[in-house]
Design a protein around this motif. Structure first.
Motif, mmCIF file in Angstrom:
data_model
loop_
_atom_site.group_PDB
_atom_site.id
_atom_site.type_symbol
_atom_site.label_atom_id
_atom_site.label_comp_id
_atom_site.label_asym_id
_atom_site.label_seq_id
_atom_site.Cartn_x
_atom_site.Cartn_y
_atom_site.Cartn_z
ATOM 1 N N MET A 261 5.655 -49.453 -83.973
ATOM 2 C CA MET A 261 7.109 -49.254 -83.920
ATOM 3 C C MET A 261 7.793 -48.824 -82.757
ATOM 4 N N ALA A 262 8.886 -49.164 -82.353
ATOM 5 C CA ALA A 262 9.536 -48.647 -81.161
ATOM 6 C C ALA A 262 11.046 -48.215 -81.884
ATOM 7 N N ARG A 263 11.344 -46.894 -81.183
ATOM 8 C CA ARG A 263 12.570 -46.416 -81.556
ATOM 9 C C ARG A 263 13.649 -46.515 -80.365
ATOM 10 N N LEU A 264 14.906 -47.111 -80.624
ATOM 11 C CA LEU A 264 15.855 -47.307 -79.483
ATOM 12 C C LEU A 264 16.926 -46.278 -79.753
ATOM 13 N N ARG A 265 17.354 -45.673 -78.998
ATOM 14 C CA ARG A 265 18.293 -44.601 -79.306
ATOM 15 C C ARG A 265 19.651 -45.219 -78.442
ATOM 16 N N LEU A 266 20.764 -44.671 -79.247
ATOM 17 C CA LEU A 266 22.080 -45.213 -78.798
ATOM 18 C C LEU A 266 22.929 -44.066 -78.662
ATOM 19 N N PRO A 267 23.920 -44.282 -77.577
ATOM 20 C CA PRO A 267 24.961 -42.809 -77.304
ATOM 21 C C PRO A 267 25.608 -42.956 -78.397
ATOM 22 N N GLY B 41 20.312 -44.810 -84.838
ATOM 23 C CA GLY B 41 19.453 -45.814 -83.860
ATOM 24 C C GLY B 41 19.030 -47.009 -84.309
ATOM 25 N N ILE B 42 17.982 -47.671 -83.726
ATOM 26 C CA ILE B 42 17.518 -48.786 -84.073
ATOM 27 C C ILE B 42 15.978 -48.890 -83.922
ATOM 28 N N VAL C 251 20.281 -49.171 -74.255
ATOM 29 C CA VAL C 251 19.571 -48.581 -75.264
ATOM 30 C C VAL C 251 18.673 -47.493 -74.523
ATOM 31 N N GLY C 252 18.193 -46.734 -75.260
ATOM 32 C CA GLY C 252 17.314 -45.799 -74.595
ATOM 33 C C GLY C 252 17.562 -44.265 -74.680
ATOM 34 N N ALA D 15 19.710 -35.897 -70.993
ATOM 35 C CA ALA D 15 18.553 -37.037 -70.631
ATOM 36 C C ALA D 15 17.374 -36.011 -69.869
ATOM 37 N N GLU D 16 17.730 -35.059 -69.157
ATOM 38 C CA GLU D 16 16.469 -34.215 -68.620
ATOM 39 C C GLU D 16 16.323 -32.903 -69.404
#
Length: 320
Positions: free
Chosen positions: A1-7, A38-39, A59-60, A86-87
């Motif tokens: 499974m991959a998790r795609l984060r959305l702002p 997210g997706i 995405v990310g 992000a960091e």
């Protein structure tokens, strides 16, 4: 499974087709919306091909940042924080939330974030409004410092006038302040087929993935909104706030999960069709791990065997 984060859960026009293609080529052909805005892509057969397939898609990110889907300012600030963090190294599964003032995101109990009301931002810590006010131009800086365990000394305390948290998804016809319309749409188990995802790109306006695994399609004229409902409702999008599917959720269960003791989604479908669920929020789980468990009070059906369940009343997160 991959998790795609959305702002802030926002998906820009033109992105859905790319995501649908990736899901169909590398996964099970569906986009699975999450309760963290997210997706998820399930059934990934070639993980090494995934980064290249997603290159250029918006995405990310490192952390989950959710926002009140009906607040343009909350969505904008979520995008700012998404980039600013992000960091920043935060504990795994930290949830950042921007509440637009209606209490909807507060109802998701974010670990950190802000509640916006009366032109000010109030710091959220451990799921509660703290009473500490933050200036708009220092939101990102303050949250980064708080995430590191340091509350800036210049913050001032105030009595919060924020409303009591709410937990339901926005569904149906939603008037915007600018005269346009948003449409709130639920999905069975938060699953969006690739075919339907492509149609969201045809509409050509921003879409929010909400913290309830639903969608809000923004900035529509009334005529376009009516057409969207006519086309997408028969394809599974739920625009009726009375639908029982808006209060039923489930983990993936068997056979998709090796821990699942029953096909919980098929069992949930049968229970809904037979009208056997009663009132209130209901969640089905295939084992004792409790994946996808809602933070709000609900009735939990935990599989103990194939088609067999133990039923428990679970209090809301802040009631524990």
């Amino acid at each position: 499974m991959a998790r795609l984060r959305l702002p802030g859960g926002v998906v820009a026009p033109g992105t859905w087709t790319r995501l649908a293609e990736v899901a169909e080529k590398l996964g099970d052909g569906r986009l699975h919306l999450s309760s963290r805005g997210g997706i998820r892509l399930r059934g990934i057969g070639d993980a090494e091909a995934l980064p290249g397939a997603l290159a250029g898609a918006a995405v990310g990110g490192r952390h989950d940042v959710v926002a009140s889907p009906l607040s343009p300012e909350a969505r904008r600030l979520a995008g700012v924080l998404h980039d600013a963090l992000a960091e920043v190294d935060l504990p795994r599964r930290t949830l950042i939330g921007i509440d637009g003032g209606d209490g909807d995101v507060l109802g998701r109990h974010p670990d950190l974030g802000y509640s916006l009301h009366d032109g000010e931002a109030e710091l959220i810590v451990d799921g509660r409004a703290s009473g500490l006010r933050v200036e708009a131009d220092e939101l990102a800086e303050v949250l980064v410092r708080v995430a590191g365990g340091r509350v800036p000394g210049h913050l001032t305390s105030s009595v919060s006038a924020a409303p009591a948290p709410t937990t339901g998804p926005p569904i149906g016809w939603l008037e915007q302040d600018n005269g346009l319309v948003s449409l709130g749409a639920g999905l069975r188990f938060g699953m969006l087929p690739g075919q339907v995802a492509r149609m969201l790109d045809v509409i050509g306006t921003p879409v929010s993935v909400t913290p309830w695994a639903s969608l809000v399609i923004h900035d529509l004229g009334e005529g376009v909104a009516e057409q969207v409902v006519r086309v997408l409702a028969p394809l599974g999008l739920i625009f009726d706030e009375r639908s029982p599917w808006l209060r039923v959720s489930a983990c993936v269960g068997s056979p998709a999960c090796g821990h699942g003791l029953s096909d919980v989604r098929a069992d949930a479908l049968q229970a809904v069709s037979a009208g056997q669920l009663g009132e209130g929020r209901v969640h089905f789980i295939g084992c004792g791990r409790g994946c996808g468990r809602p933070s709000a009070a609900h009735t939990e059906y935990r599989a103990t065997g194939d088609g067999e369940y133990e039923v428990t009343e679970v209090p809301g997160k802040l009631e524990r």
